[in-house]
Design an enzyme around this catalytic site. Structure first.
Site, mmCIF file in Angstrom:
data_model
loop_
_atom_site.group_PDB
_atom_site.id
_atom_site.type_symbol
_atom_site.label_atom_id
_atom_site.label_comp_id
_atom_site.label_asym_id
_atom_site.label_seq_id
_atom_site.Cartn_x
_atom_site.Cartn_y
_atom_site.Cartn_z
ATOM 1 N N GLY A 1 -45.281 19.835 -6.335
ATOM 2 C CA GLY A 1 -46.274 18.885 -6.863
ATOM 3 C C GLY A 1 -47.596 19.595 -7.147
ATOM 4 C CG ASN A 2 -48.620 21.106 -10.811
ATOM 5 O OD1 ASN A 2 -48.646 22.208 -10.292
ATOM 6 N ND2 ASN A 2 -47.893 20.817 -11.880
ATOM 7 N N GLY B 1 -37.928 10.826 -9.055
ATOM 8 C CA GLY B 1 -38.688 11.244 -10.234
ATOM 9 C C GLY B 1 -37.850 12.140 -11.135
ATOM 10 C CD GLN B 2 -39.992 14.308 -16.171
ATOM 11 O OE1 GLN B 2 -39.180 14.577 -17.056
ATOM 12 N NE2 GLN B 2 -41.157 14.899 -16.055
ATOM 13 C CB ILE B 3 -38.746 17.521 -10.573
ATOM 14 C CG1 ILE B 3 -39.741 17.923 -11.663
ATOM 15 C CG2 ILE B 3 -38.217 18.751 -9.848
ATOM 16 C CD1 ILE B 3 -40.976 18.636 -11.154
ATOM 17 C CG ASN C 1 -50.993 14.580 -7.085
ATOM 18 O OD1 ASN C 1 -50.725 13.382 -7.078
ATOM 19 N ND2 ASN C 1 -50.664 15.373 -8.090
ATOM 20 C CG ASP D 1 -45.935 29.705 -13.417
ATOM 21 O OD1 ASP D 1 -46.076 28.915 -14.359
ATOM 22 O OD2 ASP D 1 -46.208 29.404 -12.234
ATOM 23 C CG HIS E 1 -48.093 26.369 -11.266
ATOM 24 N ND1 HIS E 1 -47.300 26.960 -12.230
ATOM 25 C CD2 HIS E 1 -47.948 25.036 -11.429
ATOM 26 C CE1 HIS E 1 -46.708 26.016 -12.942
ATOM 27 N NE2 HIS E 1 -47.086 24.843 -12.487
ATOM 28 N NE ARG F 1 -50.462 20.441 -16.980
ATOM 29 C CZ ARG F 1 -50.876 21.447 -17.736
ATOM 30 N NH1 ARG F 1 -52.059 21.394 -18.328
ATOM 31 N NH2 ARG F 1 -50.125 22.513 -17.894
ATOM 32 N N GLY G 1 -40.360 12.574 -3.716
ATOM 33 C CA GLY G 1 -40.356 12.232 -5.147
ATOM 34 C C GLY G 1 -38.947 12.255 -5.692
HETATM 35 N N1 NAD Z 1 -45.117 23.960 -9.702
HETATM 36 C C1 NAD Z 1 -44.496 23.778 -10.852
HETATM 37 O O1 NAD Z 1 -44.086 24.758 -11.503
HETATM 38 C C2 NAD Z 1 -44.246 22.402 -11.398
HETATM 39 C C3 NAD Z 1 -43.415 22.243 -12.501
HETATM 40 C C4 NAD Z 1 -43.191 20.962 -13.011
HETATM 41 C C5 NAD Z 1 -43.812 19.859 -12.420
HETATM 42 N N2 NAD Z 1 -44.609 20.041 -11.350
HETATM 43 C C6 NAD Z 1 -45.238 18.898 -10.681
HETATM 44 O O2 NAD Z 1 -44.238 18.230 -9.888
HETATM 45 C C7 NAD Z 1 -44.677 16.895 -9.654
HETATM 46 C C8 NAD Z 1 -43.538 15.915 -9.934
HETATM 47 O O3 NAD Z 1 -43.211 15.934 -11.303
HETATM 48 P P1 NAD Z 1 -42.149 14.905 -11.927
HETATM 49 O O4 NAD Z 1 -42.061 15.252 -13.362
HETATM 50 O O5 NAD Z 1 -40.928 14.841 -11.102
HETATM 51 O O6 NAD Z 1 -42.983 13.546 -11.787
HETATM 52 P P2 NAD Z 1 -42.415 12.049 -11.804
HETATM 53 O O7 NAD Z 1 -43.593 11.164 -11.959
HETATM 54 O O8 NAD Z 1 -41.263 11.922 -12.725
HETATM 55 O O9 NAD Z 1 -41.838 11.907 -10.332
HETATM 56 C C9 NAD Z 1 -42.652 11.955 -9.201
HETATM 57 C C10 NAD Z 1 -42.014 11.043 -8.179
HETATM 58 O O10 NAD Z 1 -42.744 11.191 -6.980
HETATM 59 C C11 NAD Z 1 -42.880 9.929 -6.388
HETATM 60 N N3 NAD Z 1 -44.014 10.006 -5.488
HETATM 61 C C12 NAD Z 1 -45.331 9.958 -5.773
HETATM 62 N N4 NAD Z 1 -46.057 10.036 -4.659
HETATM 63 C C13 NAD Z 1 -45.193 10.158 -3.631
HETATM 64 C C14 NAD Z 1 -45.329 10.257 -2.239
HETATM 65 N N5 NAD Z 1 -46.531 10.235 -1.662
HETATM 66 N N6 NAD Z 1 -44.218 10.356 -1.488
HETATM 67 C C15 NAD Z 1 -43.005 10.359 -2.053
HETATM 68 N N7 NAD Z 1 -42.783 10.234 -3.379
HETATM 69 C C16 NAD Z 1 -43.889 10.145 -4.160
HETATM 70 C C17 NAD Z 1 -43.043 8.962 -7.560
HETATM 71 O O11 NAD Z 1 -42.683 7.637 -7.194
HETATM 72 C C18 NAD Z 1 -42.077 9.552 -8.576
HETATM 73 O O12 NAD Z 1 -40.784 9.001 -8.479
HETATM 74 C C19 NAD Z 1 -45.900 16.693 -10.534
HETATM 75 O O13 NAD Z 1 -47.080 16.855 -9.756
HETATM 76 C C20 NAD Z 1 -45.783 17.803 -11.556
HETATM 77 O O14 NAD Z 1 -47.024 18.158 -12.118
HETATM 78 C C21 NAD Z 1 -44.834 21.282 -10.825
HETATM 79 O O1 LMR Z 2 -47.728 21.985 -16.597
HETATM 80 C C1 LMR Z 2 -47.527 21.008 -15.866
HETATM 81 O O2 LMR Z 2 -48.374 20.142 -15.644
HETATM 82 C C2 LMR Z 2 -46.166 20.865 -15.234
HETATM 83 C C3 LMR Z 2 -45.740 22.122 -14.590
HETATM 84 O O3 LMR Z 2 -46.704 22.606 -13.701
HETATM 85 C C4 LMR Z 2 -45.337 23.191 -15.579
HETATM 86 O O4 LMR Z 2 -45.821 24.312 -15.471
HETATM 87 O O5 LMR Z 2 -44.500 22.898 -16.458
#
Ligand code: NAD
Ligand code: LMR
Length: 327
Positions: A132-133, A14-16, A107, A161, A189, A94, A11
């Site tokens: 990824g969630n 993506g944003q992260i 996912n 968290d 989480h 989400r 990913g």
């Molecule tokens: N655990 C935590 O504390 C936590 C915190 C924040 C976000 N997240 C999760 O992290 C994930 C990513 O968030 P984001 O804001 O970067 O999302 P985003 O949509 O900005 O970026 C996700 C990227 O992943 C890519 N992607 C999707 N499926 C893929 C795959 N099979 N292989 C490779 N790349 C793939 C997409 O093209 C996209 O560029 C989400 O599931 C979000 O809920 C978890």
């Molecule tokens: O809450 C979400 O869906 C994104 C991430 O898991 C968070 O805790 O910020």
């Protein structure tokens, strides 16, 4: 010059990913003397691949002295080839009104495919962090899909968290955030997580005794931490990104470089301690040294805590049952 460490990031466009890669390449995750090779995975879609090419151009333009190489690909087996560290970020986030477990079936398949690819091509000691969630269950899926790799090396991110809880506690107790120790966030989480401040100290003094407010704990502290992700989505229209990337850096840095005896929270496969069934990926207090984490054992669990732990475990068991057909 040390041998470069291969870090796979999924990913990546993506944003992260955008908040994460530059910090890894600047040495914030593995140390200011540790070269890295970034192996970045994105979806096989022109838009995603073009965005990844843009990110790679920007990485190049930073001229990071520690960035010893880069690979951009849509093939998990290329991204994970000989990877020492794998950050599994790529997944759907989400939106407003959703819970993280609503993403489960959307996912889950990503993590069977990526677990198998890691099993096939990654370094045998690869350390995996699933962001990824829903992160705990996705880590469980990846671990089960990679039977030849050490199960203990599959972890889920509860550090965001943990960091959220640190800031809330420090604010309430009127202490500096860096003074707070011995905090843990048990479980999933998700909104059932249990941020537990019973053992927390600041400069050696009990924070629980300083605050002395059970009502604040139950009705403000715990729900604020547990619902913080939703509050950010509500405010930004997008889920947390910079703080999530920061938490991923903290998680891997502490795992590989050590915590000097300090507790941190990691989602790790249970060894059966605290009544959590073996293999469930659960937020536990750990310390880390020499690239290995160790569970903080034998903490007393009172009735309030047991109830909270049972609730978050129940949710994880439900999620696990929901993906059993994929494994
Ligand atoms: N655990 C935590 O504390 C936590 C915190 C924040 C976000 N997240 C999760 O992290 C994930 C990513 O968030 P984001 O804001 O970067 O999302 P985003 O949509 O900005 O970026 C996700 C990227 O992943 C890519 N992607 C999707 N499926 C893929 C795959 N099979 N292989 C490779 N790349 C793939 C997409 O093209 C996209 O560029 C989400 O599931 C979000 O809920 C978890
Ligand atoms: O809450 C979400 O869906 C994104 C991430 O898991 C968070 O805790 O910020």
């Amino acid at each position: 010059m040390k041998t470069p460490v291969r870090v796979a990031v999924t990913g990546a466009a993506g944003q992260i990913g955008y908040s994460l890669l530059f910090r890894i390449a600047s040495g914030e995750m593995l140390g200011k003397d540790q070269p890295v090779i970034l192996q970045m995975l994105e979806l096989p879609l022109e838009k995603a691949q073009a965005a990844l090419r843009g990110v790679m151009m920007e990485l190049e333009d930073c001229a990071f002295p520690l960035l010893a190489g880069m690979v951009g690909t849509d093939d998990p087996e290329v991204a994970f080839k000989d990877a020492d560290v794998a950050l599994l970020v790529g997944a759907m986030p989400r939106g407003p009104g959703m819970e993280r477990k609503d993403l489960l079936l959307k996912n889950a398949e990503i993590f069977t495919v990526q677990g198998r690819a890691l099993n096939k091509v990654a370094s045998r000691g690869v350390k995996v962090l699933v962001v990824g969630n829903p992160a705990n269950t996705n880590a469980y899926i990846a671990m089960k899909s990679a039977p030849d790799l050490p199960a203990k090396n599959f972890t889920a991110m509860l550090r965001l968290d943990h960091n959220r809880a640190l800031s809330q506690l420090a604010g309430k107790a009127g202490v500096a955030v860096g003074e707070v120790e011995k905090l843990v966030v048990w479980g999933n989480h998700s909104p059932t997580m249990y941020p537990d401040y019973r053992f927390a100290t600041a400069s050696g003094a009990s924070i629980k005794d300083t605050i002395n407010d059970a009502d604040w704990n139950a009705n403000v502290f715990i729900p604020t931490v547990a619902k913080r992700g939703a509050a950010i989505i509500e405010a930004r229209g997008l889920s947390s990104a910079a703080s999530a990337a920061n938490a991923a850096i903290c998680h891997v840095r502490d795992w590989l470089l050590g915590t000097n005896g300090k507790w941190v929270t990691m989602g790790i496969p249970s060894d059966g301690s605290y009544g959590i069934p073996e293999g469930v990926i659960f937020g536990f207090p750990v310390t880390a040294q020499n690239g290995e984490y160790s569970l903080v054992r034998d903490l007393p669990i009172d009735a309030f805590s047991q109830k909270a732990i049972d609730k978050t475990l129940g949710e994880l068991e439900e999620e696990r049952a929901g993906v059993a057909h994929l494994l």
